[in-house]
Structure formats: C-alpha cells, structure tokens
Design an enzyme around this catalytic site. Sequence first.
Site, mmCIF file in Angstrom:
data_model
loop_
_atom_site.group_PDB
_atom_site.id
_atom_site.type_symbol
_atom_site.label_atom_id
_atom_site.label_comp_id
_atom_site.label_asym_id
_atom_site.label_seq_id
_atom_site.Cartn_x
_atom_site.Cartn_y
_atom_site.Cartn_z
ATOM 1 N N MET A 88 0.865 -1.171 0.000
ATOM 2 C CA MET A 88 0.000 0.000 0.000
ATOM 3 C C MET A 88 0.905 1.225 0.000
ATOM 4 S SD MET A 88 -2.963 0.918 2.803
ATOM 5 C CE MET A 88 -1.880 0.593 4.183
ATOM 6 N N ARG B 35 -6.348 -1.579 9.632
ATOM 7 C CA ARG B 35 -6.456 -0.981 10.969
ATOM 8 C C ARG B 35 -6.898 -2.001 12.010
ATOM 9 N NH1 ARG B 35 -8.850 4.942 9.042
ATOM 10 N NH2 ARG B 35 -6.781 5.863 8.717
ATOM 11 N N TYR C 90 1.406 3.793 12.584
ATOM 12 C CA TYR C 90 1.041 3.571 11.184
ATOM 13 C C TYR C 90 -0.421 3.188 11.022
ATOM 14 C CZ TYR C 90 2.668 -1.411 11.821
ATOM 15 O OH TYR C 90 2.903 -2.699 12.223
ATOM 16 N N GLU C 91 -0.870 3.260 9.767
ATOM 17 C CA GLU C 91 -2.283 3.132 9.406
ATOM 18 C C GLU C 91 -3.145 4.198 10.077
ATOM 19 O OE1 GLU C 91 -2.800 1.370 7.004
ATOM 20 O OE2 GLU C 91 -1.062 0.059 7.040
ATOM 21 N N GLY C 92 -2.570 5.369 10.267
ATOM 22 C CA GLY C 92 -3.266 6.454 10.938
ATOM 23 C C GLY C 92 -2.936 6.443 12.411
#
Length: 596
Positions: A162, A295, A439-441
């Site tokens: 990604m 997430r 990570y991933e927000g």
Amino acid sequence: MQIYTAPLRDMGFVLNELHTDDGFGGLPAFADFTPELTEAVLGEAARLCQDVLLPLNRSGDEEGCTFENGTVRTPKGFGDAYRQFVDGGWNALVLPGEWGGQGAPEALGKLVEEMICATNVSFSLYPGLTNGAIAALTVYASDTLKQAYLPKMVSGEWSGTMCLTEPHCGTDLGLLRTRAVPGEDGSYAISGAKIFISAGEHDLTANIVHLVLARLPDAPKGVKGISLFLVPKFLPDEQGQPSVRNGAHCTAIEHKMGLKASATCQMQFEDAKGWLVGQPHRGLEAMFTMMNAERVGVGIQGLGIGEAAYQSAVWYARERVQGRSLSGVKHPDKPADPIIVHPDVRRMLLTMRAWNEGCRGVAGWVARALDAEKHGETPEQRQRAADFVALMTPVVKALFTDLGLESASLAVQCYGGHGYIRESGVEQYMRDARIAMLYEGTNGIQALDLVGRKMPAEMGRYLRSFFHPVSDFIEANSQDPAIGKMATGLGQAFKALQGATALIAERGLKDAEEGGAAASDYLRLLGLVAMGYCFAKASKIAAQALAQGSPDAAFYKAKIDTARFFFEKLLPQTASLYLTIKAGKGAVMDFAEAAF
C-alpha cells in the site's frame, strides 16, 4: 526470554461461547467451519507459530533486513518460513474461494493473526499487506486485473503493498504529488516518491504488486483528486509470469526502532506502468477498503504482542526469586520467594492478562461483525454489522495498540534491570509495539475519526449498534446473583459513556476543538466499556458452567477472577476519563503557543 504458547482455550471460548447472542452468527456461508474444524485449524496454526515463527523473532530482530544494489534481503530463515506459511494455505485462510482462498470466517482468521503477531510481528506484515491489497482489488479492480493478479496474490506467490505516504505528505493526503499520465494502451505512467512502504521490496515472492495513490493530469486539488493504480514490480508476460522489470524501485530501507525484520522502504516510481483501480479521482475510497482492513489487523498486532509480553513476564515471575512474601515465607526450600508472590508484581501481571482477555473478547465481537457485514442473510443484519464495524475499527486500532505497548512496558518492569537489556528478549516487544500506534493512521487520528465521523454518523446510528446491546445486557442482569455486581459496575461506566457522548455532541456543534480535545479520552472510555461488557458476559457464561459442574472448572474460575480484577482495578478509569472530558478544551487550547 521470549515465551509463548497459544492461548487456545481462551480463543475457543471467544470463538464458540462468548458472542453467540450477538446476532452476527449462524451464517450459512460458514456452515462447514464447525467447532471441531476450527479447533483443528487453531491447533495447526499454533504449531506453525510456536515452532517456526517464534524462533525467528529475536534472530530476525538482531539481523534485520539488508539493502544492497536495489535488492532487499530478509533475515535468515524468513524465506523458508514464508514458504511453509503459504504451502500450508495460511496466506489464503480467509480469502475468497473464487480466487483460490479457503473462505474461512474472519472470526477464525483474527485469532490466527493474533498468534502470528505474538510470535513474529515483523513476519506478519508481509502476508498482512498482501491481504489488504487483495481486499481493495476484490472490490474495485476490473475483471481483467482481478484475473491477472488475484490468484497469485491469494496463493502467496506474489505479494502486495500500500503506497500512500510521501516525504511531505502523511495524514494529509490532499498534499500528494505522485503523478499518473495516461498512455495510449489504457495504462498509466506513474512517477513520484513514496516513503514508509512496508514490504515494498523483499526476496520472499516472485513479484510485488504495489497499490499506489497518484493524481491524473486533470485531477482537482485535495483528496478528491486522488486515484488508485496497480503497479507491479515485474510486468507479467502473456503466460502471466513476471517478465519485464517495471519502473518501481526501492532506493533505501529505513533503520527503525523496531520491526527490524520487516522491510520498510523508500520507493521511487519512474514512469512505472500501472493500471487504474476503480474510478478516476476516487482512489481514496478504494484505498480505505484496504486501510480499514489493515487498521483492525494493526490492533491485533497490539494484542499479539501484549499476550507474548504477558506470558514472558509470567515465566520470569515464577523463575526469579527475590525477597520474601509480605505475608510470610512461601517457599522455605528456596533462598527467597519467586517474585510472583509480591502484590505489585501480581498487579502488573493481572493488568496485562486483563487487557489481553478484554481485547480478545472485543476483537472476537468485531470479527463476527466483519463476517456478517459481508455474508449476513438480510440487509438489516448486514447494515447493523457494517455500522458496528465502522464504529469499532478506530477503537480496535488505537486502544489495542496503546495497551499492547503498556503490556510490553509492564513486562520489562517485571523483569527489572534484566528487562532493559537485549538478552531478556522483552525489550524487543516494546520496540516492536511502538510503531503500531503510528502507522495506518496515528492513534490520535483514530480518536478524531471516532468523534468527528463515526459518533455523529447517520444521526448516531453507528453508536446505537453498540449502545443497545450493552444497555439491554445491563438491564437484564443487574439483579443476577452471579454477576449483578459486575452489571452494576458496567452500568455506571456506561452512564459515563452516555454522558460523555451527549456532552461532546453538544459542545462539538458549537466548537470543533471541544471534540478534538476530548477524542482520545472518549475512545478509551468507549473501549473500556466494550471490554467490561465482554467480561461481564464471560463471567455469566463461566458462572453457569461452574454451576453445571463443568470439567473445565479451572478455566472458568480464572475467567471470573480476571473479570473481577478488571472491574475493581481497571474499569474505574472510566470515571476519571469522564471528568477529564467534562473539563473541556480550555486547559489544552488556552495555553499560549509561544510558551511551549
């Protein structure tokens, strides 16, 4: 010392006993996955994780990935472990049967993920990113792209990534600069730089399929002008085999605090050939299909590390002798008592245990909803499941990873000075756990998502998917002789959550900063209530089993005792969180910027 034995009994409890009344089960799509079959699957997964992945965890951390002349090599043993992993079908466990997957329920798959993360979270990222890419392609890719790429990705022969983040652009994807120029043959030339790309380059698979966010020449500014493209490392030939090297190259790997056996790459795309996935300018919608799946997976990373840290700390607390029990000598045959006799050590161990069991219970609930969202028999069931998943995804990601780091830190504390040195193995858990909060927000972004998007969505409909079952349970069980006290405690925490929800909604309409200042506290408050609900349900089931003379009495007794610790020592945090939220934004936002 890194100690881990898969908690199969508790996993079986979550899978087959805890959530049978949630309205998400009994799906015909999974009729073949009987308790006997899922027990066998979990047992085989445990053997792979304990015997193959765990021995590589510390050695992989010590060796790390290496980068030379554009090539990334994973640590010794990772290639063989990956081959065993895909040969056993673990890469395809929950993936669609249409493309060669086994179609197992997420409720089972998330438990397997937990074992993988507990034994080797660096390894978990290679198949994990692939599964996320598959999720996006399954929904948004053309049939031509699906047929060309999904079978090899599902089998594990090819992997996926990604590619979002750029040097100047992280959370604010509206600043993204990577360009995509249309070609005459329907493909696009992708050019730009990406950073922090997990598994962007490695030696485990024959090809790597990058999902890249980029802008078309006519793209509007901001996030509404972003498109998604499939860009393979090697362009497939007419037989579908990797052939010509594409213009997608790793230029460096990051030297990180943890996850050293996971290749985190800087990627350069130079007129790399790619194909549009989904509609032009709607790439973020497609990418979020992947990100939402990731997430929940990142939350499972926090749980896995927390479980491994807990087991390692228990082992050490039994082995390490130091001092005598405050209530008198417990082991007169030894020069001192094991430190597990000391109240503060037991406090730390029980905190880790309760966080892990609470997270596993909530994860099981959310995973069942993931299954019902896709395979529910009625539109109403699918909608309720989708609402619940949307609400709980930021909670799972943020709270589980916060608690994973806390458990890793407590494990180091249990080891004392030995925990701070590398030989103990537990300091790796702290280093590996820390990235999951980023990570991933970041977890702060997850909290803003919960308060700013999920809480007000559809006039509070997402919240009702959670509030209604909790409220119904409290009302039905407040007089239960076995768990009435827990139900009452849960009711008090739930009232705090309701009050905080109303307060944030009221203040947020007038001042968005009020919601922002309360967001992280609100996420933890909701997560603690969710755990309390799962613990109370578990205690009711356990009490019934004990009353019926279950031969598994020790397990059920420990379940109730862990729940008691949670309700008496951890759930009271909800009161202080509510007070913090009521205090408002003033103390945070009134501080002069120049005074920092």
